[in-house]
Design an enzyme around this catalytic site. Structure first.
Site, mmCIF file in Angstrom:
data_model
loop_
_atom_site.group_PDB
_atom_site.id
_atom_site.type_symbol
_atom_site.label_atom_id
_atom_site.label_comp_id
_atom_site.label_asym_id
_atom_site.label_seq_id
_atom_site.Cartn_x
_atom_site.Cartn_y
_atom_site.Cartn_z
ATOM 1 N N ASP A 58 0.691 -1.205 0.052
ATOM 2 C CA ASP A 58 0.105 0.040 0.008
ATOM 3 C C ASP A 58 0.898 1.272 0.040
ATOM 4 O OD1 ASP A 58 -2.268 -1.483 0.190
ATOM 5 O OD2 ASP A 58 -2.274 -1.564 2.331
ATOM 6 N N TYR A 117 6.668 -10.140 6.179
ATOM 7 C CA TYR A 117 6.492 -8.930 6.679
ATOM 8 C C TYR A 117 7.205 -8.583 7.901
ATOM 9 C CZ TYR A 117 3.552 -7.478 2.877
ATOM 10 O OH TYR A 117 3.108 -7.032 1.449
#
Length: 260
Positions: A58, A117
């Protein structure tokens, strides 16, 4: 026609995410990581080249090692030379750090078996140079409590509680390999939340990070986090952490391929 796999590092602060968005700003293209690399590839190949990423990050989210592949009609460039060749046409906030030739049917997206992540949380007073890459929370959470909460993030889980409104995924189930908190060995004031799964829902990692930090600070028990997770109720999640601290850390292709 060769299939070339790139490893990409980027500072996502000034990008509107990974995915090319041709008509997002009043019909004008916006700055994206995929878009910038495709422009560089077009300069090398003298034609448009489609780039496939392992997944979307994002706006404001970074990557240590995003994976992306493209088909090159040029056979004369040694595969390792794609690194300096592409970097020569890229802005400083994107760097190609690896390149290799892969099988014709390889896809960075569909061949990936897991994504990892890491979210960096600063518990003290970060330097100005660190602010783009951490979430300053100005308190020291109990990592033991955080890890007891994170221990419930294992296996096949319905993660609907932590999916952002508007997520278009057909299923909210994801297979989580591991989730843990640890102190950064380079800076004792930074704690890291690491999570590895086959795939993630939209803003899921940021929602989980914000919720875990919020629940620990509020004195909630690990069992409360499990109750919230099992409720599948987005309204029970905590605040969503900002994008600044989040990095796509690793993409793996050698594990078990599970549902997307």
């Amino acid at each position: 026609m060769r299939n070339i796999l790139l490893t990409v590092s980027y500072d996502g602060t000034d990008f509107c995410g990974w995915q090319r968005q041709d008509k997002s700003d009043g019909g004008r293209p916006v700055r994206t990581v995929q878009g910038e690399i495709e422009k560089a590839l077009e300069k090398i190949h003298k034609e448009h080249v489609n780039l496939t990423g392992s997944g979307r990050t994002d706006s404001g989210v970074h990557a240590f090692a995003q994976a992306a592949n493209f088909y090159s009609p040029i056979d004369s460039i040694p595969v390792e030379k794609y690194i300096p060749a592409i970097n020569a046409f890229l802005p400083d906030d994107i760097r190609i750090v690896g390149s290799s030739e892969v099988a014709q049917d390889f896809s960075s997206r569909f061949s990936a078996t897991s994504r990892t992540y890491r979210y960096f949380i600063h518990t003290g007073n970060p330097f100005a140079s660190e602010m783009r890459f951490v979430w300053p929370i100005h308190h020291k959470p109990d990592i033991t409590v955080l890890n007891k909460m994170a221990s419930y993030l294992r296996g096949e889980i319905d993660c609907a509680t932590f999916a952002a409104a508007g997520d278009a995924s057909l299923s909210t189930f994801r297979y989580i390999e591991n989730a843990r908190f640890f102190v950064d060995d380079k800076n004792p004031e930074v704690i890291v939340f690491e999570i590895c799964a086959n795939a993630f829902l939209w803003k899921m990692v940021r929602s989980l990070t914000g919720s875990l930090i919020f629940f620990e600070k509020s004195g909630r028990s690990p069992e409360y986090f499990k109750e919230v997770l099992d409720s599948h109720d987005r309204k029970r999640a905590g605040p969503t952490a900002p994008p600044s601290g989040l990095f796509l850390y690793q993409v793996s292709f050698d594990g078990v391929r599970r549902h997307a």
